[in-house]
Every structure is written in structure tokens, then in C-alpha cells.
Design an enzyme around this catalytic site. Structure first.
Site, short mmCIF file in Angstrom:
data_model
loop_
_atom_site.label_atom_id
_atom_site.label_comp_id
_atom_site.label_asym_id
_atom_site.label_seq_id
_atom_site.Cartn_x
_atom_site.Cartn_y
_atom_site.Cartn_z
N ARG A 135 -13.24 64.70 35.90
CA ARG A 135 -11.87 64.24 36.29
C ARG A 135 -10.99 62.94 36.22
O ARG A 135 -10.24 63.82 37.35
CB ARG A 135 -10.73 65.80 36.19
CG ARG A 135 -12.16 67.20 35.26
CD ARG A 135 -10.97 68.16 35.51
NE ARG A 135 -11.16 69.24 34.99
CZ ARG A 135 -12.18 70.10 35.42
NH1 ARG A 135 -12.94 70.41 36.53
NH2 ARG A 135 -12.99 71.07 34.26
N HIS A 176 -13.84 62.98 54.59
CA HIS A 176 -15.50 63.74 54.82
C HIS A 176 -15.76 64.70 56.11
O HIS A 176 -16.44 64.97 55.92
CB HIS A 176 -15.61 61.99 55.69
CG HIS A 176 -15.73 61.20 54.20
ND1 HIS A 176 -15.50 59.75 54.83
CD2 HIS A 176 -16.99 61.04 53.28
CE1 HIS A 176 -16.13 59.31 53.38
NE2 HIS A 176 -16.70 60.43 52.73
N ASN A 231 -13.54 74.28 26.09
CA ASN A 231 -12.16 74.55 26.20
C ASN A 231 -10.74 74.70 24.80
O ASN A 231 -9.86 75.44 24.10
CB ASN A 231 -11.13 74.99 27.25
CG ASN A 231 -11.80 74.92 28.68
OD1 ASN A 231 -13.00 76.05 28.11
ND2 ASN A 231 -12.17 74.06 29.74
N ASP A 232 -11.02 73.32 24.75
CA ASP A 232 -10.52 72.72 23.36
C ASP A 232 -10.60 73.02 21.88
O ASP A 232 -9.75 73.22 21.10
CB ASP A 232 -9.90 71.17 23.56
CG ASP A 232 -8.86 71.13 24.33
OD1 ASP A 232 -7.62 72.21 24.52
OD2 ASP A 232 -8.95 69.76 25.27
N ARG A 246 -4.63 78.99 24.41
CA ARG A 246 -4.99 79.85 25.15
C ARG A 246 -4.93 79.67 26.12
O ARG A 246 -4.76 81.22 27.00
CB ARG A 246 -6.78 78.37 25.65
CG ARG A 246 -6.43 77.38 26.40
CD ARG A 246 -7.79 76.90 27.41
NE ARG A 246 -7.38 75.87 27.83
CZ ARG A 246 -7.76 74.55 27.38
NH1 ARG A 246 -7.73 74.59 26.52
NH2 ARG A 246 -7.18 73.52 29.05
N GLU A 291 -14.36 68.03 20.94
CA GLU A 291 -13.22 69.08 21.82
C GLU A 291 -12.59 68.95 19.74
O GLU A 291 -11.78 70.10 20.10
CB GLU A 291 -12.62 68.81 22.09
CG GLU A 291 -11.94 67.10 22.57
CD GLU A 291 -11.34 66.83 24.37
OE1 GLU A 291 -11.79 67.54 24.81
OE2 GLU A 291 -10.72 65.71 24.93
N CYS A 335 -19.28 70.53 28.70
CA CYS A 335 -18.99 70.91 30.46
C CYS A 335 -17.46 71.84 30.46
O CYS A 335 -16.21 71.75 31.39
CB CYS A 335 -18.07 70.23 30.87
SG CYS A 335 -17.05 68.63 29.61
#
Length: 814
Positions: free
Chosen positions: A391, A284, A544-545, A555, A521, A592
Site C-alpha cells: 500500500r 531496522h 472490501n471494495d 462497509r 474491485e 488481497c
């Protein structure tokens, strides 16, 4: 003769082309052979070859063995070691000043100059140092009173402070109100401890418990519990000595660690930066410091700063460097840097304010991708409309056992509280592929990206999946939460996930349904979107995928990297059709992946009508600014033309041509008639900084390096007090001519040996300059040979007349 060195790579992006060229250039000056060996992968590299060094795949914190053989090996080792420690991590203009930095772990951005001083903080006493109970009933009453008083303080602070500080106060109030925390305090008093001793003992208990956690996030909560304990002790044992804090007007404050309330109590008009021996990125204290725009460096031991206490120092959190007792030229460099960063922040804040919408009013939410509360807080400080991707697998990665329901709930709850009503999309654990976790072992596979990962693991790990769903459902009581399932390929998988979510919702008694979505994806989903829209509530494209599966191109495989392209018309067509189908069913679709923050992609995504883009926090303000310059109608037309292109290169060229009107090569903003720079390095930095501030280049350090490579080949000091530094660089966004008249001439290594007081910077983009770069340079050089031109430039002080003079003479010389 031979000698050896060991290097721990300090560069966040590893040894890529730019540092490799500097290493090769430095090593080429020695006759000895110099070889590098990356301990991580066993790769050897010739330190005099740029390509060999790049091929060594040396990443941040990789350990490198350096072998030096030949004449003067010991001397070479000494000079090379100094270069690698002090010069390599610095941008070229700073490295030219021969600074002596100390490196730590950066925990934020920014620059601060101040006096190095030590924080005289609170020391939590050991339980044995505090009194036993004399009257247990009275002690329980005193403890309850202290808790009520602190709870009221925290409630008032959360209402009064807002933002990051309010989030910390709410988190501390949750600790104070926690049933286990309260029960342990009461039990300690009942067992004979005085109330102060009880507080200290309970802090010791949690400190020991949390220090064993595999989760860095939970380990960081120990500081919060200690902070709550400290504030209780202030009420229960006022006789405990509090150290006073006397700060200079500008302080760089070192502390072993710093509790959030201690940071809040500091005079932030005086504290310009923090140096911490301990403190993780999820603490924090770090969250607060980022919110206050305080530069922070962690991992700085007191011994490292002992000789500099009471003296001026510079903290560069971007580089992760501390410069103790810097000389005048380094101080001047950082005063310029402070002014530049302040101007850039003001410009960006002004341009990115308000809602995320295009110039013609089309709304596009800009959310943040996170793996922790610290990243969420940073994203909200940058204006994020919500969390587009949490994530959660990061909680599993380094753990020996999967995190439990309560442990996960605490993590999710803090993010939801920080979101303060903004939506939070929590992705269930995406383990497998390139993200193995020892707590959820998977078999060896020849192609893990297409194998046992994400939802495909869940049936075998159903208890773990259900525990995560329960934790998310509990967090949904605190604010708007959505559940997102990764790697869904079939309708059956979506239905199974929905059934488990609903079973756990019923078991917990959660009244309101929690929206369920999937990561789009896997290409199979594209061909059943109508059916999927009847099963799930929203979609988030994992670019990405989806890109690598669409083109069957890993990739991370350099040999097929040219096939992986999220701006290829085939990918754009798939995404555009998906958006249209999803919207026809009244559903929501976001994106995303890495493509979300790509400048060339933004007009196309706006043209598709996507509902949201989610990206890393540092990209948010710039994306919001670019969005406000776009017209959604024109972007829809642009998308139509992009879909007719042959490949991604054509799409990029099309978008670049339409992105914004080309800027004139020379404007009044490019003129600096009274520049105060004391060296050639400072002049080059100042000119490049102006290009960057005017958005004419995208990487000032890279642009500097390109200019210095030219200077190494030959000096651009043409004589007569004039220099024309020039380069074709991939970092130039618009061809530009900048002029600086120096208040004091500087040594440029000019051909006539005279110092330079007039600098004309010429910058072209490497891809489209062609012969124009040298033609324009020749035109300028010819003009400089004329005495009347030189006198006219030196004499003219009015910027507008100076601009007219340059334009007139350049056009006449064409």
C-alpha cells in the site's frame, strides 16, 4: 460534589463490548453519576451503561473527559482512575491479581521475565570533539581503507547471517556505497576535517536532513546511517572509549535507542526483551527484534523505570505493558503465560511448515499485505510467499508534498531486497475515499468512495504518477516486481496506465517488461473480463471494495452493514466466474482484501482455484495450517453447494459443518490431573488456556470474560471441594468438558465455604448450545452430589482410566 478525570484510551481495539461491560460493572458500584465525553466526536456516554459506552465510539488513543457528580466524587475519581490505568487494559485473570503496569507502545508480541538493566551504548561524538586533518592525502587513504574494510565485513555478514540480519547488512552496504554519502565524506576531508571528524559531520548532516522528512520510514533511516558511521569510527578512531556490557542471565534491556549492529552484538541468550525510549515500527532494530522473537516496548522513558533497575520485571509486548517488581502471583501468571506461548508457537510452527498447499497438493500462494519494510520483514518471518499488496499511499498520507522518485525508490528497493527473489506487487497510490492526503488535495464530495480517487486522480497528477512508476521500475532491477493499478473501471484506464508505464520503462532503459495488473474491485470489470485479459497481466481482487460496490452498501455504515457480506452467494458467484475466465486466458488472479484471512472463506477460495491470498502477517501461519488440512476436490464440491445457498449465513453454516470433524466433548488432552494453580483466577486462566491450545476456543480473553460474568452472578463452587465453571460463549469452537485436579485447594467462594480442589470446566458455543448447556451442567452437578463419584475422581491418577470413568458415569447419568 463533582470531580473530573481525563483518559487516553489505551485499548488497541477501543471500548468495545468486553471492556464496556467491565467499565459498566465497576461504575455500577458507586452512587455517583459518571459520564464520559469523547473529545474526538463529542459523544457523551453513561459509564454505567454498556450500550451507551459502545455508542461513544471510543477508539485507541481517543481522549475522554470523565465527569463524576454526587456523593464521594473525589473517592470515586481516585478508584476509577486506578481501575482505568491498571486494570482495564489487562485480561480478567490478570486484572484479578491487581497488577500495577506501566504502558508503552508495543512493537511485537511475546512475554519476557528478567532483570531490568540499562544498555551502556555507544555515543556518537560531536565533530568538534574529533581532530582536524594533519595530512589530507593520508586521511583520504585511511578513509578509503576503512570503507573497503567495512564493505567487506557487511558483504560477509549478509552472506553468513541470512534472514533479517542479512537484510540489514545489505541496507548498510547500500548506504556505505551511496555516491552522495561517499562524496560528502571525501569533501569533508578535503576541507580540512580528519577522517573521524568527517564521518561524525556527515552523520550530523543526514541526521538533520532526515529528521525533517514527513515519512516515518525515512526518519527511521537516520539510525542506520548513524550505525554505519559508528562502525567507520571503530576503524578510524579506535581510541574512542567503548562501554562494556555486563548482563544478567535474563535481562530486560532499556536503551534510549539501539542501533541494529548493537542489537546484533548483544548476547541474545541473555537479552529476553527490549525497552526503548525511541524507535519506530519501521526501524531496522525493530525488524530485527521481531525476527529474533524479542518482545519490545517503545516510548519507555528512563524516569519510568529508574526505581526498578536491577530488579525483576515482566514485559508483555502483547498488552504493551511493563510490570516492575511484580509480586509472586503476577510472576506465576507470567510463567504460565511463557510456557503457553512457547507451546503454541511450537504447535503452529510444526503444523504450518512446508509449502502452502492443500492436503491433496493444490498450491495456493499465501502472501502478505504491507505498508512498510517492517511489515514485509514480519511477513517473511511468518513464511509469506511474497508481497501481495504494498500500500504505497501510506508514503503520501502525512506529507505536505508528494514523496519524490528517489525517496520512493529507497522504500520500494528495501522491500524488494528483503523479499530475496519472492514476488512483490506494488499498488500505485490509492488516495481518496477514506484515505485523503493533504499533498494531493481533492474536492469535497458527497460520496467520495464513488468519486475522485485512485486512478481517476492520475491524469490530473500525471507527474506524481510518472515519478512513482519510475521508482517502481528502478526497484524492479533488484527482484521480481509487479505494478498494480487501483480502482480501474474501464479498458481505457488500463490502456492509459499501460502506455505511461511503457513510456517510462523506455526512458529508463529497463530491458525486461514489468507485469501490469489491476485491482478487481469495480463490478464493471467483471463484465469485460475477456477484454481486460488482453490488456493486463494479472488481477488482484479487492474484496472490501468489490463487496460494497456489488451490494451498493458502504462497509462503514452500520445501517446497511448487514448487506455487506463477502461470503454472500452473489459475491462468491462473481468471484468464481472471474477466476474461471482469467484462468481460461492464462492469467493469474489473487485476492488481497479482508476476506483473504477469513476462516470460513478459505475452503471456498481453494475450491475456486485462486492463485494467491494476501493477508496481514499474523494470519499467515494459521492460514497455512488450515490450508494443509483441506482437500481441494472436496472444496470444489463445497463451493458448488455454497453457490446454491440463499445468503451468507447459510454459506457460513454450510462451511462450518464441513470444516472439520467435530471433536469429542472429552478427550485425554482435556484432563489435567496435577494442576499447580494457586488461585481461582489462575485455575480459570489455565483451563481456558488449555481450550485455546487445543483449538477448542478462538479467543481466550473473551472466553475468560464470559466465565467471569457467570461467576459474578453466582459462584460455581458447588461444595465438597468441587467447582463447575461454565458458559455459553461465542468463542467456543467445540463443546468441551475439561477437568483439573489442583495440587493445592483454592478459595472459590463455594456455597459451603470449603476450598476447591476439583474443577470441571463446561463450555458450549452460544449459537448452537440451546438447552444442552444447562442439561449437561445439571447432569454434572447431580453426579458431584454423590460421594462415590467424588472419591473416584480424586483417587484415579491414570489419564486413560480417568477418561473412561468420566465417560461411563456421564453416559449413565444421561
Amino acid at each position: 460534589m463533582s470531580h473530573s478525570l481525563t483518559l487516553i484510551c489505551p485499548l488497541p481495539n477501543g471500548i468495545h463490548a468486553r471492556p464496556a461491560s467491565r467499565i459498566a460493572e465497576f461504575c455500577a458500584g458507586f452512587g455517583a453519576a459518571i459520564r464520559w465525553r469523547n473529545q474526538r466526536n463529542g459523544q457523551w456516554a453513561d459509564a454505567k451503561s454498556v450500550l451507551s459506552l459502545i455508542g461513544g465510539d471510543i477508539l485507541f488513543n481517543d481522549v475522554v473527559d470523565i465527569e463524576i457528580d454526587g456523593e464521594g466524587a473525589a473517592r470515586v475519581a481516585d478508584e476509577l482512575g486506578r481501575f482505568l490505568r491498571q486494570t482495564l487494559p489487562c485480561p480478567r485473570s490478570l486484572a484479578e491479581l491487581s497488577p500495577s503496569p506501566y504502558f508503552g507502545q508495543p512493537a511485537g508480541q511475546g512475554v519476557a521475565i528478567g532483570e531490568l538493566c540499562v544498555h551502556r551504548g555507544f555515543r556518537m561524538p560531536e565533530p568538534a570533539e574529533l581532530p582536524l586533518s594533519m595530512d589530507r592525502d593520508a586521511d583520504l587513504v585511511a578513509l578509503a581503507g576503512a570503507r573497503r574494510a567495512l564493505a567487506e565485513q557487511l558483504r560477509q555478514q549478509s552472506e553468513r547471517q541470512g534472514g533479517e540480519a542479512a537484510g540489514v547488512s545489505r541496507a548498510h552496504l547500500a548506504i556505505l556505497s551511496d555516491p552522495d554519502f561517499r562524496a560528502r565524506l571525501d569533501a569533508a576531508v578535503a576541507d580540512g576535517a580528519g577522517p573521524a571528524r568527517a564521518v561524525a559531520a556527515v552523520v550530523v548532516h543526514y541526521r538533520a536532513q532526515l529528521s525533517k522528512s514527513a515519512s516515518e520510514y525515512l526518519r527511521e533511516r537516520e539510525m542506520d546511517i548513524r550505525d554505519v558511521g559508528r562502525r567507520l569510527l571503530e576503524a578510524l578512531a579506535p581510541e574512542i572509549e567503548r562501554a562494556g556490557e555486563v548482563l544478567p542471565e535474563a535481562a530486560l534491556l532499556w536503551a534510549e535507542d539501539l542501533a541494529p549492529s548493537e542489537l546484533l552484538a548483544l548476547d541474545r541468550d541473555k537479552v529476553k526483551g527490549l525497552l526503548l525510549a525511541r524507535g519506530g515500527l519501521t526501524s531496522h532494530t525493530i525488524i530485527l527484534a521481531r525476527g529474533f522473537s524479542l518482545p519490545v516496548l517503545t516510548g519507555v522513558q528512563r524516569a519510568a523505570i529508574a526505581d526498578g533497575i536491577g530488579r525483576t520485571a515482566v514485559l508483555d509486548a502483547g498488552l504493551g505493558a511493563l510490570f516492575q517488581s511484580p509480586d509472586t502471583v503476577v510472576l506465576d501468571y507470567y510463567r504460565e503465560e511463557e510456557a503457553l506461548l512457547t507451546a503454541q508457537r511450537q504447535r503452529l510452527a510444526k503444523a504450518s511448515g512446508g509449502i502452502a498447499a492443500s492436503a491433496d497438493g493444490q498450491r495456493l500462494e499465501l502472501a502478505v499485505n504491507i505498508a512498510s519494510a517492517a511489515e514485509a520483514q514480519l511477513g517473511f518471518a511468518q513464511g509469506a510467499d511474497g508481497v501481495g499488496l504494498f500500500r504505497t499511499e501510506m508514503l503520501f498520507m502525512d506529507a505536505d508534498e508528494p514523496p519524490g522518485e528517489d525517496e520512493q525508490f529507497q522504500c520500494y528497493a528495501e522491500v524488494v531486497r528483503l523479499a530475496a527473489g519472492r514476488p512483490v506487487i506494488i499498488r500505485t497510490f490509492d488516495i481518496g475515499g477514506d484515505k485523503p492526503a493533504r499533498c494531493l488535495p481533492a474536492p469535497q464530495e458527497s460520496n467520495p468512495f464513488l468519486g475522485y480517487r485512485a486512478i481517476r486522480m492520475y491524469p490530473d497528477q500525471e507527474a506524481v504518477f510518472r515519478a512513482q512508476l519510475r521508482a517502481i521500475l528502478r526497484a524492479s532491477a533488484l527482484g521480481p516486481v509487479k505494478v498494480m493499478i487501483p480502482m480501474v473501471a474501464t479498458l481505457g484506464e488500463a490502456r492509459w496506465a499501460r502506455s505511461l508505464l511503457e513510456e517510462e520503462r523506455a526512458a529508463l532503459g529497463v530491458a525486461e517488461p514489468v507485469p501490469l495488473g489491476i485491482m478487481l474491485e469495480v463490478p464493471s470489470v467483471l463484465f469485460q473480463l475477456d477484454a481486460f485479459c488482453r490488456e493486463v497481466d494479472f488481477f488482484s481482487v479487492g474484496s472490501n471494495d468489490l463487496t460494497q460496490y456489488l451490494f451498493a452498501a458502504d462497509r462503514d455504515n452500520e445501517r446497511v452493514g448487514n448487506l455487506y457480506d463477502s461470503l454472500h452467494p452473489a459475491f462468491l458467484a462473481a468471484l468464481s466466474q472471474a477466476a474461471a475466465t482469467v484462468h481460461r486466458h492464462g492469467r493469474w488472479i489473487g485476492l488481497c482484501g479482508e476476506a483473504a484471512a477469513a476462516p470460513h472463506a478459505l475452503p471456498l477460495f481453494l475450491g475456486m482455484g485462486l492463485d494467491e491470498l494476501s493477508m496481514s502477517a499474523p494470519s499467515l501461519q494459521e492460514c497455512r495450517r488450515r490450508l494443509r488440512e483441506l482437500d481441494a476436490g472436496r472444496c470444489r464440491e463445497l463451493l458448488g453447494r455454497a453457490l446454491e445457498c440463499a445468503d451468507g449465513a447459510e454459506v457460513r453454516a454450510l462451511v462450518a459443518a464441513e470444516a472439520r470433524p467435530a471433536l469429542p466433548m472429552l478427550t485425554a488432552d482435556c484432563l489435567m490431573p496435577d494442576a499447580v494453580w494457586g488461585s481461582k483466577a489462575a485455575a480459570i486462566k489455565g483451563l481456558v488456556d488449555r481450550l485455546w491450545l487445543l483449538e477448542r476456543c478462538d479467543d481466550r480473553y473473551g472466553m475468560e470474560e464470559d466465565l467471569w460474568l457467570r461467576e459474578q452472578a453466582y459462584s460455581t463452587g458447588l461444595g465438597h471441594g468441587f467447582a463447575i465453571p461454565h458458559a455459553k460463549s461465542g468463542h467456543v469452537l467445540h463443546p468441551t468438558l475439561c477437568l483439573a485436579r489442583l495440587a493445592q485447594p483454592v478459595d472459590w467462594g463455594a456455597c459451603d465455604g470449603q476450598p476447591v480442589d476439583m474443577v470441571l470446566l463446561l463450555a458450549f458455543n452460544a449459537a448452537d448450545a440451546g438447552a444442552a448447556h444447562l442439561k449437561f451442567f445439571s447432569r454434572l452437578a447431580r453426579l458431584v452430589m454423590h460421594e462415590d463419584f467424588r472419591q473416584a475422581l480424586r483417587a484415579e491418577r491414570d489419564p486413560e482410566r480417568l477418561l473412561a470413568l468420566l465417560r461411563d458415569r456421564l453416559e449413565g447419568a444421561a
